[in-house]
Design a protein around this motif. Structure first.
Motif, PDB file in Angstrom:
ATOM      1  N   GLY A 150      30.267  49.766 -16.066  1.00  0.00           N
ATOM      2  CA  GLY A 150      28.942  49.339 -16.502  1.00  0.00           C
ATOM      3  C   GLY A 150      28.377  48.175 -15.723  1.00  0.00           C
ATOM      4  N   GLY A 151      29.026  47.791 -14.614  1.00  0.00           N
ATOM      5  CA  GLY A 151      28.525  46.686 -13.815  1.00  0.00           C
ATOM      6  C   GLY A 151      28.873  45.323 -14.382  1.00  0.00           C
ATOM      7  N   VAL A 152      29.832  45.269 -15.303  1.00  0.00           N
ATOM      8  CA  VAL A 152      30.273  44.009 -15.910  1.00  0.00           C
ATOM      9  C   VAL A 152      31.523  43.545 -15.168  1.00  0.00           C
ATOM     10  N   THR A 153      31.474  42.371 -14.567  1.00  0.00           N
ATOM     11  CA  THR A 153      32.601  41.878 -13.785  1.00  0.00           C
ATOM     12  C   THR A 153      33.362  40.762 -14.480  1.00  0.00           C
ATOM     13  N   THR A 154      32.829  40.226 -15.555  1.00  0.00           N
ATOM     14  CA  THR A 154      33.499  39.180 -16.328  1.00  0.00           C
ATOM     15  C   THR A 154      33.271  39.438 -17.806  1.00  0.00           C
ATOM     16  N   ILE A 155      34.350  39.427 -18.589  1.00  0.00           N
ATOM     17  CA  ILE A 155      34.208  39.469 -20.041  1.00  0.00           C
ATOM     18  C   ILE A 155      34.906  38.243 -20.627  1.00  0.00           C
ATOM     19  N   VAL A 156      34.407  37.794 -21.774  1.00  0.00           N
ATOM     20  CA  VAL A 156      35.090  36.760 -22.546  1.00  0.00           C
ATOM     21  C   VAL A 156      35.457  37.386 -23.880  1.00  0.00           C
ATOM     22  N   GLY A 169      29.477  49.223 -27.025  1.00  0.00           N
ATOM     23  CA  GLY A 169      28.366  49.281 -26.086  1.00  0.00           C
ATOM     24  C   GLY A 169      28.635  48.672 -24.730  1.00  0.00           C
ATOM     25  N   LEU A 170      29.873  48.300 -24.446  1.00  0.00           N
ATOM     26  CA  LEU A 170      30.176  47.550 -23.228  1.00  0.00           C
ATOM     27  C   LEU A 170      29.738  48.285 -21.970  1.00  0.00           C
ATOM     28  N   GLN A 171      30.086  49.545 -21.847  1.00  0.00           N
ATOM     29  CA  GLN A 171      29.817  50.280 -20.609  1.00  0.00           C
ATOM     30  C   GLN A 171      28.334  50.538 -20.392  1.00  0.00           C
ATOM     31  N   VAL A 172      27.549  50.628 -21.470  1.00  0.00           N
ATOM     32  CA  VAL A 172      26.136  50.982 -21.329  1.00  0.00           C
ATOM     33  C   VAL A 172      25.209  49.807 -21.600  1.00  0.00           C
ATOM     34  N   SER A 173      25.750  48.610 -21.734  1.00  0.00           N
ATOM     35  CA  SER A 173      24.901  47.478 -22.123  1.00  0.00           C
ATOM     36  C   SER A 173      23.817  47.182 -21.087  1.00  0.00           C
ATOM     37  N   LEU A 174      24.180  47.159 -19.802  1.00  0.00           N
ATOM     38  CA  LEU A 174      23.177  46.875 -18.770  1.00  0.00           C
ATOM     39  C   LEU A 174      22.084  47.932 -18.728  1.00  0.00           C
ATOM     40  N   PRO A 175      22.401  49.222 -18.590  1.00  0.00           N
ATOM     41  CA  PRO A 175      21.309  50.199 -18.577  1.00  0.00           C
ATOM     42  C   PRO A 175      20.529  50.258 -19.874  1.00  0.00           C
ATOM     43  N   ALA A 176      21.180  50.003 -21.024  1.00  0.00           N
ATOM     44  CA  ALA A 176      20.448  50.035 -22.294  1.00  0.00           C
ATOM     45  C   ALA A 176      19.390  48.942 -22.338  1.00  0.00           C
ATOM     46  N   VAL A 177      19.755  47.734 -21.971  1.00  0.00           N
ATOM     47  CA  VAL A 177      18.782  46.636 -21.998  1.00  0.00           C
ATOM     48  C   VAL A 177      17.716  46.843 -20.927  1.00  0.00           C
ATOM     49  N   PHE A 233      23.123  48.807  -7.933  1.00  0.00           N
ATOM     50  CA  PHE A 233      22.484  49.324  -9.138  1.00  0.00           C
ATOM     51  C   PHE A 233      21.225  50.068  -8.752  1.00  0.00           C
ATOM     52  N   ALA A 234      21.060  51.268  -9.293  1.00  0.00           N
ATOM     53  CA  ALA A 234      19.873  52.090  -9.034  1.00  0.00           C
ATOM     54  C   ALA A 234      18.980  52.071 -10.262  1.00  0.00           C
ATOM     55  N   PRO A 235      18.005  51.181 -10.314  1.00  0.00           N
ATOM     56  CA  PRO A 235      17.248  50.986 -11.555  1.00  0.00           C
ATOM     57  C   PRO A 235      16.389  52.168 -11.971  1.00  0.00           C
ATOM     58  N   GLU A 236      15.990  53.017 -11.026  1.00  0.00           N
ATOM     59  CA  GLU A 236      15.109  54.123 -11.381  1.00  0.00           C
ATOM     60  C   GLU A 236      15.848  55.441 -11.595  1.00  0.00           C
ATOM     61  N   GLU A 237      17.143  55.475 -11.327  1.00  0.00           N
ATOM     62  CA  GLU A 237      17.918  56.671 -11.657  1.00  0.00           C
ATOM     63  C   GLU A 237      18.200  56.690 -13.151  1.00  0.00           C
ATOM     64  N   SER A 238      18.278  57.877 -13.729  1.00  0.00           N
ATOM     65  CA  SER A 238      18.523  57.993 -15.161  1.00  0.00           C
ATOM     66  C   SER A 238      19.735  58.869 -15.430  1.00  0.00           C
ATOM     67  N   ARG A 252      21.500  59.450 -25.711  1.00  0.00           N
ATOM     68  CA  ARG A 252      20.304  58.706 -25.333  1.00  0.00           C
ATOM     69  C   ARG A 252      20.158  58.713 -23.810  1.00  0.00           C
ATOM     70  N   GLU A 253      18.945  58.946 -23.331  1.00  0.00           N
ATOM     71  CA  GLU A 253      18.674  58.881 -21.896  1.00  0.00           C
ATOM     72  C   GLU A 253      18.389  57.437 -21.512  1.00  0.00           C
ATOM     73  N   LEU A 254      19.099  56.942 -20.505  1.00  0.00           N
ATOM     74  CA  LEU A 254      18.946  55.564 -20.052  1.00  0.00           C
ATOM     75  C   LEU A 254      18.614  55.532 -18.566  1.00  0.00           C
ATOM     76  N   HIS A 255      17.892  54.509 -18.171  1.00  0.00           N
ATOM     77  CA  HIS A 255      17.646  54.242 -16.761  1.00  0.00           C
ATOM     78  C   HIS A 255      18.627  53.182 -16.276  1.00  0.00           C
ATOM     79  N   GLY A 256      19.009  53.316 -14.994  1.00  0.00           N
ATOM     80  CA  GLY A 256      19.892  52.340 -14.384  1.00  0.00           C
ATOM     81  C   GLY A 256      21.296  52.873 -14.225  1.00  0.00           C
ATOM     82  N   VAL A 257      21.664  53.219 -13.003  1.00  0.00           N
ATOM     83  CA  VAL A 257      22.992  53.775 -12.724  1.00  0.00           C
ATOM     84  C   VAL A 257      23.761  52.800 -11.840  1.00  0.00           C
ATOM     85  N   VAL A 258      24.964  52.460 -12.276  1.00  0.00           N
ATOM     86  CA  VAL A 258      25.855  51.623 -11.486  1.00  0.00           C
ATOM     87  C   VAL A 258      26.578  52.512 -10.476  1.00  0.00           C
ATOM     88  N   HIS A 259      26.388  52.227  -9.179  1.00  0.00           N
ATOM     89  CA  HIS A 259      27.043  53.020  -8.138  1.00  0.00           C
ATOM     90  C   HIS A 259      28.334  52.370  -7.643  1.00  0.00           C
TER      91      HIS A 259
END
Length: 461
Positions: free
Chosen positions: A88-94, A338-346, A392-397, A417-424
């Motif tokens: 999901g493009g998350v490189t640090t978690i606490v 929601g960890l993996q989809v948090s970035l594209p969801a927001v 990150f591809a912001p316009e890919e869904s 749910r359809e989301l925009h933003g794909v982590v490559h």
């Protein structure tokens, strides 16, 4: 001739110093060393040129994640949780101090948690300590061992080994934490309001569940936190704000100069109570998802800075705990994976509102880094920062399929749910830890995440 860099990533859109620019990002020993012009010739062992449609952004810092290992590893675990983060493009978690057994309320508990995480982590992992009645008076040793702050509940947490604090205990915790310059992070719901509102009554109707955890529960609890901060001078952070009715007192506290910050979560920004079917317990979380007008006000508060950041509050459980109640919201476990989809969801919800991606980066990368004192190392692309990067591809869904997520339990409120933003690609310290193959398959590197400790006293938004 200058020795080659380990990695150079070229992109027509790199987010750095608050703006997008064409650049070549050069990395050595896991650190961003140079931001050069896009066409500049730079010797490197590995060079990556992002195609049109992909931007280079800093890795997300998610400051609110429940990994649940050890003790309830069947709920998640460091292997699956950190793989989901990387995808999901998350490189640090606490990591939160519950729902693991033992909880991270003692140095011994922290040592157990660190030992579990170290061989498994695909991303960098830091740890929160816990403030429970039995740990009050002995928080400093955890602080000195490098936790980023202390989590407290003001209402029952849902697990017996992590009891909540009374108002008097909240004030004692704030006094203690003020003494060493720490940070208290708070689940703010008032138990008396919950008791009066029928929080212990069964129902399969989602609106009954919302009514059982009313806005007033958050308003009253946050008022106690603000009063305690004013009296003690301690820093406090309000977790997972759901109720917009608490915003006025938060604005007043900030205008007063009190050291208080606030987060909200992707699910509060994405969903509204009126669209949640009865019995759909995958949407249960505490505090609850409220109505559409409330959601609009949360977005306004993000944009104007009243809410400081967005974190996932990834709180998974087994499918049995989530669904075996027959749709009874009282019995189902309260938490959203929601960890993996948090970035594209927001980003999807922001995009729909005409809010640019750079604001999302501020809320999900820069804000959590500032909260945890990691500014300059995490959450940005600049010389001296860790080379935690995301293509990150912001316009890919894409459509979320819970069965395909990396989370241990294939349960998600975002399913379908359809989301925009794909982590490559996700790079951690300049090394690819996740990539999306041309056929759409996920490719993970061997775990290389590091265990983070708070260093010094750099905190604040």
């Amino acid at each position: 001739m200058t020795a080659p860099f380990d990695l150079v990533v070229r992109s027509r859109a790199v987010f750095t110093e608050g703006r997008w620019r064409e650049a070549a990002v050069a990395v050595r020993d896991g650190i961003v060393v140079l931001l050069a012009e896009y066409e500049e010739e730079i010797p490197a062992h590995v060079e990556v040129v992002l195609p049109e449609g992909q931007v280079l952004m800093p890795g997300v810092v998610d400051s609110h994640v429940h990994v649940n290992e050890p003790g309830r590893t069947e709920w998640e675990g460091f292997t699956t949780g950190t793989r989901a983060a990387a995808a999901g493009g998350v490189t640090t978690i606490v990591d939160m101090p519950l729902n693991s057994i033992p909880p991270t309320t003692t140095v011994e508990g922290l040592d157990v948690k660190r030992a579990a995480a170290e061989p498994q982590a695909s991303v960098d992992v830091g740890f929160w300590g816990g403030a429970i009645p039995s740990s009050l008076g002995s928080l400093r040793p955890l602080w000195e061992r490098g936790v980023f702050g202390f989590k407290a509940f003001l209402s029952p947490s849902g697990v017996d080994e992590f009891p909540h604090l009374t108002t008097d205990q909240l004030n004692a915790a704030l006094d203690e934490i003020a003494g060493f310059g720490g940070l208290l992070i708070v689940h703010a719901e008032d138990p008396d309001v919950l008791d009066r509102s029928g929080a212990s009554e069964s129902s399969t109707h989602y609106l009954d569940f919302v009514a059982s955890r009313p806005d007033l529960a958050e308003e009253d609890a946050i008022a106690h936190v603000i009063a305690g901060v004013r009296r003690s001078g301690a820093r406090a952070h309000v977790l997972h704000l759901s109720s917009a009715r608490a915003l006025d007192q938060i604005r007043a506290a900030k205008a007063e100069g009190l050291p208080i910050t606030v987060e909200t979560c992707p699910h509060y920004l994405s969903f509204a109570a009126g669209e949640i079917p009865d019995g759909a317990t995958q949407f249960k979380c505490c505090p609850p998802i409220r109505d559409e007008g409330n959601r609009d006000l949360l977005w306004e508060a993000l944009v104007d800075g009243t809410i400081d950041l967005v974190a996932s509050d990834h709180s998974p459980s087994t499918a049995e705990l989530k669904f075996s109640s027959g749709g009874d919201f009282l019995e189902a476990w309260g938490g959203i994976s929601g960890l993996q989809v948090s970035l594209p969801a927001v980003w999807t919800a922001a995009r729909d509102r005409g809010i640019p991606l750079e604001r999302v980066i501020g809320w999900m990368c820069e804000g959590p880094a500032a909260l945890t004192g990691l500014t300059g190392s995490k959450g940005s692309i600049e010389p001296g920062a860790a080379a935690d990067l995301v293509a990150f591809a912001p316009e890919e869904s894409f459509t979320v399929h819970a069965s395909e997520l990396e989370h241990r339990n294939k349960v998600s409120a975002f399913d379908g749910r359809e989301l925009h933003g794909v982590v490559h690609t996700t790079w951690l310290a300049g090394a690819p830890v996740y990539s999306l193959a041309p056929a759409g398959d996920a490719v993970f590197a061997a775990p290389s995440g590091r265990l983070l400790e708070r260093t010094g006293d750099r905190h604040g938004l």
